[in-house]
Design a protein around this motif. Structure first.
Motif, PDB file in Angstrom:
ATOM      1  N   ARG A  14       0.847  -1.196   0.000  1.00 27.13           N
ATOM      2  CA  ARG A  14       0.000   0.000   0.000  1.00 27.13           C
ATOM      3  C   ARG A  14       0.879   1.241   0.000  1.00 27.13           C
ATOM      4  O   ARG A  14       2.057   1.181   0.322  1.00 27.13           O
ATOM      5  N   VAL A  15       0.236   2.383  -0.314  1.00 29.41           N
ATOM      6  CA  VAL A  15       0.909   3.672  -0.249  1.00 29.41           C
ATOM      7  C   VAL A  15       0.191   4.479   0.812  1.00 29.41           C
ATOM      8  O   VAL A  15      -1.043   4.591   0.760  1.00 29.41           O
TER       9      VAL A  15
ATOM     10  N   ASP B  19       4.021   3.223   2.367  1.00 28.36           N
ATOM     11  CA  ASP B  19       4.549   1.902   2.683  1.00 28.36           C
ATOM     12  C   ASP B  19       4.238   1.461   4.120  1.00 28.36           C
ATOM     13  O   ASP B  19       4.061   0.278   4.387  1.00 28.36           O
ATOM     14  N   THR B  20       4.120   2.420   5.034  1.00 32.54           N
ATOM     15  CA  THR B  20       3.839   2.076   6.429  1.00 32.54           C
ATOM     16  C   THR B  20       2.454   1.464   6.604  1.00 32.54           C
ATOM     17  O   THR B  20       2.164   0.873   7.636  1.00 32.54           O
ATOM     18  N   MET B  21       1.609   1.582   5.592  1.00 37.21           N
ATOM     19  CA  MET B  21       0.262   1.003   5.654  1.00 37.21           C
ATOM     20  C   MET B  21       0.198  -0.370   4.967  1.00 37.21           C
ATOM     21  O   MET B  21      -0.856  -1.008   4.944  1.00 37.21           O
ATOM     22  N   SER B  22       1.315  -0.831   4.401  1.00 33.35           N
ATOM     23  CA  SER B  22       1.338  -2.138   3.743  1.00 33.35           C
ATOM     24  C   SER B  22       0.990  -3.231   4.736  1.00 33.35           C
ATOM     25  O   SER B  22       1.306  -3.149   5.927  1.00 33.35           O
ATOM     26  N   LEU B  23       0.342  -4.266   4.249  1.00 32.65           N
ATOM     27  CA  LEU B  23      -0.085  -5.371   5.094  1.00 32.65           C
ATOM     28  C   LEU B  23       0.996  -6.463   5.105  1.00 32.65           C
ATOM     29  O   LEU B  23       1.374  -6.990   4.059  1.00 32.65           O
ATOM     30  N   MET B  24       1.480  -6.769   6.292  1.00 35.68           N
ATOM     31  CA  MET B  24       2.530  -7.773   6.499  1.00 35.68           C
ATOM     32  C   MET B  24       1.910  -9.011   7.146  1.00 35.68           C
ATOM     33  O   MET B  24       0.816  -8.956   7.707  1.00 35.68           O
ATOM     34  N   ALA B  25       2.635 -10.123   7.080  1.00 33.96           N
ATOM     35  CA  ALA B  25       2.187 -11.348   7.741  1.00 33.96           C
ATOM     36  C   ALA B  25       3.396 -12.110   8.266  1.00 33.96           C
ATOM     37  O   ALA B  25       4.480 -12.068   7.686  1.00 33.96           O
TER      38      ALA B  25
END
Length: 120
Positions: free
Chosen positions: A80-81, A83-89
């Motif tokens: 996502r933009v 980058d701090t909102m990107s979904l990690m797992a």
């Protein structure tokens, strides 16, 4: 008599060399069978990426177990933009003693920019 003695010494020397070659070959095949920790990490990341289609960003946990190896691997699931909102797992990955993946499961999803809540 001297020729016989030289022949026996030559045969003894050849047997020693053959024995050393066999020993080295056995040691090499043993080390080829059991990968080291860094090779296990590379194999785990590659196998997980092949199965999930997602590249591992980091390994947050790594330990040798009685059955083989256990890792926790962080992957980017949704970019996502910003980058701090990107979904990690986080994926728990299990490998056998030879470094072959035997199982994996997602244990956590989170936004990259968020820290875990502190526990007392």
């Amino acid at each position: 008599m001297t020729n016989t003695k030289n022949t026996e010494e030559s045969q003894g020397s050849q047997e020693t060399q053959d024995s050393q070659k066999t020993r080295k070959s056995t040691e090499n095949s043993r080390s080829a069978k059991k990968p080291g920790p860094m090779e296990v990490l590379r194999q785990a990341r590659g196998q997980l990426a092949e199965l999930t289609g997602m590249e591992a960003e980091s390994v947050s946990s790594f330990e040798q177990t009685e059955e083989g190896w256990a890792l926790e691997v962080e992957v980017l699931e949704l970019e996502r933009v910003p980058d701090t909102m990107s979904l990690m797992a986080s994926y728990q990955v299990e490998l056998d003693a030879d470094g072959q993946l035997t199982g994996y499961r997602r244990v956590r999803r989170y936004e990259r920019g968020r820290a875990d809540a502190r526990r007392s």
